[in-house]
Write a protein that holds these residues in place. Sequence first.
Motif, mmCIF file in Angstrom:
data_model
loop_
_atom_site.group_PDB
_atom_site.id
_atom_site.type_symbol
_atom_site.label_atom_id
_atom_site.label_comp_id
_atom_site.label_asym_id
_atom_site.label_seq_id
_atom_site.Cartn_x
_atom_site.Cartn_y
_atom_site.Cartn_z
ATOM 1 N N VAL A 22 40.992 52.275 71.176
ATOM 2 C CA VAL A 22 40.897 50.833 71.431
ATOM 3 C C VAL A 22 39.563 50.359 70.865
ATOM 4 C CG1 VAL A 22 40.836 49.057 73.185
ATOM 5 C CG2 VAL A 22 42.318 51.025 73.480
ATOM 6 N N ARG A 25 38.170 43.578 68.515
ATOM 7 C CA ARG A 25 39.245 42.901 67.793
ATOM 8 C C ARG A 25 39.085 43.010 66.279
ATOM 9 N NH1 ARG A 25 41.647 37.029 69.085
ATOM 10 N NH2 ARG A 25 43.712 37.540 68.334
ATOM 11 N N GLY A 65 48.691 47.170 68.311
ATOM 12 C CA GLY A 65 48.822 45.935 69.080
ATOM 13 C C GLY A 65 47.469 45.380 69.472
ATOM 14 N N GLU A 66 47.521 44.187 70.050
ATOM 15 C CA GLU A 66 46.319 43.534 70.542
ATOM 16 C C GLU A 66 46.404 43.417 72.043
ATOM 17 O OE1 GLU A 66 45.842 39.850 68.521
ATOM 18 O OE2 GLU A 66 45.406 40.810 66.598
ATOM 19 N N GLU A 67 45.288 43.513 72.704
ATOM 20 C CA GLU A 67 45.251 43.418 74.162
ATOM 21 C C GLU A 67 43.917 42.829 74.583
ATOM 22 O OE1 GLU A 67 44.044 47.801 75.546
ATOM 23 O OE2 GLU A 67 45.928 47.702 74.462
ATOM 24 N N ARG A 68 43.769 42.669 75.880
ATOM 25 C CA ARG A 68 42.521 42.137 76.422
ATOM 26 C C ARG A 68 41.958 43.131 77.426
ATOM 27 N NH1 ARG A 68 42.449 36.109 77.781
ATOM 28 N NH2 ARG A 68 40.333 36.435 77.089
ATOM 29 N N ASP A 92 38.593 40.574 73.678
ATOM 30 C CA ASP A 92 39.785 40.804 72.874
ATOM 31 C C ASP A 92 39.661 42.164 72.192
ATOM 32 O OD1 ASP A 92 40.946 38.333 73.458
ATOM 33 O OD2 ASP A 92 39.812 37.341 71.878
ATOM 34 N N THR A 94 41.781 45.610 70.041
ATOM 35 C CA THR A 94 42.876 46.027 69.171
ATOM 36 C C THR A 94 43.099 47.511 69.381
ATOM 37 O OG1 THR A 94 42.261 44.369 67.530
ATOM 38 C CG2 THR A 94 43.667 46.142 66.790
ATOM 39 N N ARG A 95 44.350 47.902 69.595
ATOM 40 C CA ARG A 95 44.705 49.310 69.766
ATOM 41 C C ARG A 95 45.206 49.843 68.430
ATOM 42 N NH1 ARG A 95 45.807 52.532 74.202
ATOM 43 N NH2 ARG A 95 45.435 50.738 75.516
#
Length: 102
Positions: A22, A25, A65-68, A92, A94-95
């Motif tokens: 992770v 962003r 994917g993107e996550e928070r 923010d 990004t995985r």
Amino acid sequence: MVYAVVRAGGRQEKVEVGTIVVLDRQSAKIGDSIELPAVLFVDGDAVTTDADTLAKVVVTAEVLGEERGPKIIIQKFKNKTGYKKRQGHRQDLTRVKVIGIK
């Protein structure tokens, strides 16, 4: 065992092929591949830290994917003045999955 230490945002991450990391962003879309700059490269017993050699090392990763991140609460307080301030923040992220080290 082949692995590399890559620079990702303000941190360094140890990655191997298949590692899911992770990162801060990234400006890539889901399914795109990105290249991460290597800081250290280990291939068996050979450890490489030379900048000229590391410029040739390519670590590729696929965006999953993107996550928070978790919510962080920032509170400020001053005694005897009635001053209180509360603020929240979610980073923010990004995985990515490392698909190759060459």
